[in-house]
Write an enzyme that holds these catalytic residues in place. Sequence first.
Site, PDB file in Angstrom:
ATOM      1  N   SER A   1       0.782  -1.242   0.095  1.00 25.88           N
ATOM      2  CA  SER A   1       0.078   0.008   0.112  1.00 25.88           C
ATOM      3  C   SER A   1       0.946   1.300  -0.035  1.00 25.88           C
ATOM      4  O   SER A   1       1.631   1.508   0.860  1.00 25.88           O
ATOM      5  CB  SER A   1      -0.841  -0.011   1.129  1.00 25.88           C
TER       6      SER A   1
ATOM      7  N   HIS B   1      -1.296  -1.175  -4.431  1.00 24.61           N
ATOM      8  CA  HIS B   1      -2.448  -0.878  -3.790  1.00 24.61           C
ATOM      9  C   HIS B   1      -2.410   0.571  -3.463  1.00 24.61           C
ATOM     10  O   HIS B   1      -1.468   1.118  -2.986  1.00 24.61           O
ATOM     11  CB  HIS B   1      -2.516  -1.612  -2.471  1.00 24.61           C
TER      12      HIS B   1
ATOM     13  N   ASP C   1      -4.662   3.662  -1.989  1.00 29.60           N
ATOM     14  CA  ASP C   1      -5.687   4.015  -0.945  1.00 29.60           C
ATOM     15  C   ASP C   1      -6.462   5.635  -1.307  1.00 29.60           C
ATOM     16  O   ASP C   1      -5.344   6.403  -0.952  1.00 29.60           O
ATOM     17  CB  ASP C   1      -5.136   3.864   0.303  1.00 29.60           C
TER      18      ASP C   1
ATOM     19  N   MET D   1      -8.892   8.351  -0.128  1.00 25.74           N
ATOM     20  CA  MET D   1      -9.802   8.758   1.003  1.00 25.74           C
ATOM     21  C   MET D   1     -10.035  10.114   0.682  1.00 25.74           C
ATOM     22  O   MET D   1      -9.493  11.061   0.807  1.00 25.74           O
ATOM     23  CB  MET D   1      -9.139   8.655   2.293  1.00 25.74           C
TER      24      MET D   1
ATOM     25  N   HIS E   1      -8.356   1.451  -4.386  1.00 25.82           N
ATOM     26  CA  HIS E   1      -9.141   1.082  -3.244  1.00 25.82           C
ATOM     27  C   HIS E   1     -10.007   2.491  -2.791  1.00 25.82           C
ATOM     28  O   HIS E   1      -9.067   3.425  -2.241  1.00 25.82           O
ATOM     29  CB  HIS E   1      -8.455   0.368  -1.976  1.00 25.82           C
TER      30      HIS E   1
ATOM     31  N   MET F   1     -12.126   4.908  -0.837  1.00 25.68           N
ATOM     32  CA  MET F   1     -12.786   4.974   0.525  1.00 25.68           C
ATOM     33  C   MET F   1     -13.438   6.408   0.517  1.00 25.68           C
ATOM     34  O   MET F   1     -12.881   7.405   1.028  1.00 25.68           O
ATOM     35  CB  MET F   1     -11.921   4.984   1.687  1.00 25.68           C
TER      36      MET F   1
ATOM     37  N   MET G   1     -11.940  -5.771   4.608  1.00 27.11           N
ATOM     38  CA  MET G   1     -11.261  -4.892   5.514  1.00 27.11           C
ATOM     39  C   MET G   1     -10.961  -5.625   6.798  1.00 27.11           C
ATOM     40  O   MET G   1     -12.076  -6.036   7.204  1.00 27.11           O
ATOM     41  CB  MET G   1     -11.926  -3.464   5.475  1.00 27.11           C
TER      42      MET G   1
ATOM     43  N   ASP H   1      -7.181  -6.451   3.518  1.00 25.72           N
ATOM     44  CA  ASP H   1      -6.612  -5.203   3.820  1.00 25.72           C
ATOM     45  C   ASP H   1      -6.517  -4.735   5.245  1.00 25.72           C
ATOM     46  O   ASP H   1      -7.575  -4.487   5.920  1.00 25.72           O
ATOM     47  CB  ASP H   1      -7.185  -4.292   2.902  1.00 25.72           C
TER      48      ASP H   1
HETATM   49  C1  DX5 Z   1      -6.352   1.575   5.221  1.00 32.97           C
HETATM   50  C2  DX5 Z   1      -6.035   1.038   4.003  1.00 32.97           C
HETATM   51  C3  DX5 Z   1      -5.037   0.151   3.847  1.00 32.97           C
HETATM   52  C4  DX5 Z   1      -3.724   0.671   4.602  1.00 32.97           C
HETATM   53  C5  DX5 Z   1      -3.079  -0.580   5.235  1.00 32.97           C
HETATM   54  O1  DX5 Z   1      -7.673   1.985   5.420  1.00 32.97           O
HETATM   55  O2  DX5 Z   1      -7.104   0.693   3.191  1.00 32.97           O
HETATM   56  O3  DX5 Z   1      -4.629  -0.110   2.705  1.00 32.97           O
HETATM   57  O4  DX5 Z   1      -2.932   1.269   3.807  1.00 32.97           O
HETATM   58  O5  DX5 Z   1      -2.096  -0.359   6.093  1.00 32.97           O
HETATM   59  P1  DX5 Z   1      -1.375  -1.535   7.099  1.00 32.97           P
HETATM   60  O6  DX5 Z   1      -0.886  -2.676   6.126  1.00 32.97           O
HETATM   61  O7  DX5 Z   1      -0.341  -0.504   7.483  1.00 32.97           O
HETATM   62  O8  DX5 Z   1      -2.658  -1.967   8.054  1.00 32.97           O
HETATM   63 ZN    ZN Z   2      -6.805  -0.087   1.141  1.00 34.73          ZN
END
Ligand code: DX5
Ligand code: ZN
Length: 217
Positions: free
Chosen positions: A8, A33, A35, A37, A66, A68, A137, A175
């Site tokens: 990620s 990956h 993320d 947000m 991903h 969010m 998740m 994840d």
């Molecule tokens: C959290 C993200 C994850 C995050 C995972 O909301 O969706 O992808 O980056 O990070 P780790 O592996 O550190 O839990």
């Molecule tokens: Zn993620």
Amino acid sequence: MERTIAPSMLSADFGHLERDTQMIDRSAARWIHIDVMDGVFVPNISFGFPVLKAIRRASKKFLDVHLMIVEPEKYVARFAEAGADLVTFHYEASAEPHATVELIRAAGAKVGVSIKPATPVEVLRELLPEVDLVLVMSVEPGFGGQSFIPSSLEKIAQLRAMVREAGLGTIIEVDGGISSRNAAEVFAAGADVLVAGNAVFGAPDPEAEIVRMLEAR
Ligand code: DX5
Ligand code: ZN
């Protein structure tokens, strides 16, 4: 599907995004990956299209985006155009999941749907034949570096059984809170793809941590 690690980029050094992307490109990780947000669906804001495009320029890997964000249907096509190979939206964020799936497909990307820790896998039964991937998740979405929620293992196993019973090839991705310490049990529960942020980028040797996760028994 072959075991796959998706580092990620949320845990990368944004001052050295190209360097960190190239490091992952040299590694045994097959996916990256990403993320996104929005500060509404989750209590944090990460990054958007320009950062995805920069990663796309620096990488040949499969880009796993991903989202969010609320109202994902407004933006999924733009993420596909910006370089996503797969666009995953949250089931909880979409009023019309079937329509969101169609928008992603029409934009030429593979389709993923994600559920938060409190959302049961059962809600996905009807949508399952339409998607390429389900992202379970294993922490509350919003932040890297949290601890894996142990009850996620049961949800992964339930989803694996649902996929098998339906005779589908749906990819199962997990994840949150994953490292070489728990990778073996997450794969054993039925996961195909493990996301790891902190475990990879926080390791003294990230490439070695990726190999340890892949080979965890
Ligand atoms: C959290 C993200 C994850 C995050 C995972 O909301 O969706 O992808 O980056 O990070 P780790 O592996 O550190 O839990
Ligand atoms: Zn993620």
